[in-house]
Write an enzyme that holds these catalytic residues in place. Structure first.
Site, short mmCIF file in Angstrom:
data_model
loop_
_atom_site.label_atom_id
_atom_site.label_comp_id
_atom_site.label_asym_id
_atom_site.label_seq_id
_atom_site.Cartn_x
_atom_site.Cartn_y
_atom_site.Cartn_z
CE LYS A 43 15.59 9.60 65.14
NZ LYS A 43 16.14 10.27 66.70
CG HIS A 105 6.55 13.57 65.97
ND1 HIS A 105 7.40 14.37 65.77
CD2 HIS A 105 7.07 12.57 66.48
CE1 HIS A 105 8.55 14.35 66.72
NE2 HIS A 105 8.51 12.75 66.97
CB SER A 135 17.45 10.81 61.21
OG SER A 135 17.14 10.74 63.15
#
Length: 291
Positions: A43, A105, A135
């Site tokens: 995010k 990620h 987020s």
């Protein structure tokens, strides 16, 4: 229905099975010298930068590509393995485009070693912790293959404790920042800078990649990557993924800097600031929480 996973410790980082199930293939993934890896904490602008890069390289390939292949297939998510569907490593291996654009990620220490051995270019995007937390919270609410987020107050504490999928935000952004000092092919970007002046950040990105789009191409890309346009584009808003519940929250929610102010209480903000002072010990890594 998907069952919500629990976090568990994996090489010192909190993970879930949809990341670790395919680990042997992730670990041994063979990068190519012209691959471009897009790395972020979840995010933090991953889809935004993925789309910018995809347009820079492949906008002219075919109109059908832009209207029929979603961004998560054009830029595969390396370590993900959610059934049904191909794993990230399979999608990456099947990419017909060159350079391959691949997103991850993973914290820097878990990136497959072939990316370093092949001297690949890496684009890292970091977002200020307050907005990143908010987020991530809304994402966890709507993503059925993420751990149950619970109430905001407990989520807030979990974030501070680093008990998040992919571990501590502090470790993630800090260790990637340190890597930049020893690995020249790493371009470190900030979400807030992209939000404030997308064109300037696009120019820096092109300089890093050795690209020189025309003024017309640049304007076309800037229009396409405007947040509202991405939010309304079925190829970039992830609305086709069946494990995301858009009745709870959209995947691309606000794209704003400073939305944390609508979520943090005064007490939480004070607690956060104290915690931040203790954990952010590199004065060269600076974030903005408003622009």
């Amino acid at each position: 229905m998907f069952s919500r996973p629990e976090l568990f410790d994996f090489h010192g980082v909190a993970m879930t099975p949809c990341v670790t199930n395919n680990w042997e293939k992730v670990r041994s993934f063979q990068a190519r010298p012209d691959d471009i890896l897009i790395a972020t904490y979840p995010k933090a602008g991953t889809t935004w930068v993925s789309y910018i890069l995809d347009l820079l390289y492949f906008r002219h390939l075919s109109p059908e590509r832009q209207t029929s292949i979603p961004i998560h297939e054009r830029v595969p998510f390396l370590e993900i393995a959610v059934t049904p569907g191909a794993s990230g490593t399979e999608l990456a291996d099947k990419l017909p485009t060159s350079p391959r654009l691949i997103k991850t990620h993973l914290p820097v220490q878990l990136v497959p070693k072939s990316f370093w051995e092949e001297n690949c270019r890496i684009v890292y995007v970091a977002r200020n912790a307050k907005d990143n937390m908010v987020s991530f919270y809304h994402f966890d609410r709507m993503n059925q293959v993420q751990p149950e987020p619970g109430e905001w107050s407990s989520y807030f504490q979990r974030f501070l404790d680093g008990q998040m999928l992919y571990g501590s935000w502090y470790d993630h952004v800090g260790n990637w920042w340190n890597k930049k000092k020893s690995y020249p092919k790493l371009h470190y970007m900030f979400y807030e800078d992209i939000a404030e002046d997308t064109e300037a950040e696009l120019d820096k990105l092109c300089s890093f990649l050795g690209l020189s789009p025309s003024a017309e191409e640049k304007q076309a890309i800037l229009e396409l990557v405007h947040f509202d346009n991405m939010k309304n584009n079925e190829m970039t808003n992830c609305s086709k993924l069946n494990f995301l519940d858009f009745n709870i929250s959209p995947f691309l929610r606000k794209g704003k800097v400073g939305d944390w102010k609508n979520h943090f209480t005064v007490a939480q903000n004070e607690l956060f600031e104290e915690d931040y002072k203790n954990k952010m010990n590199d004065p060269t890594l600076q974030f903005r929480t408003e622009i």
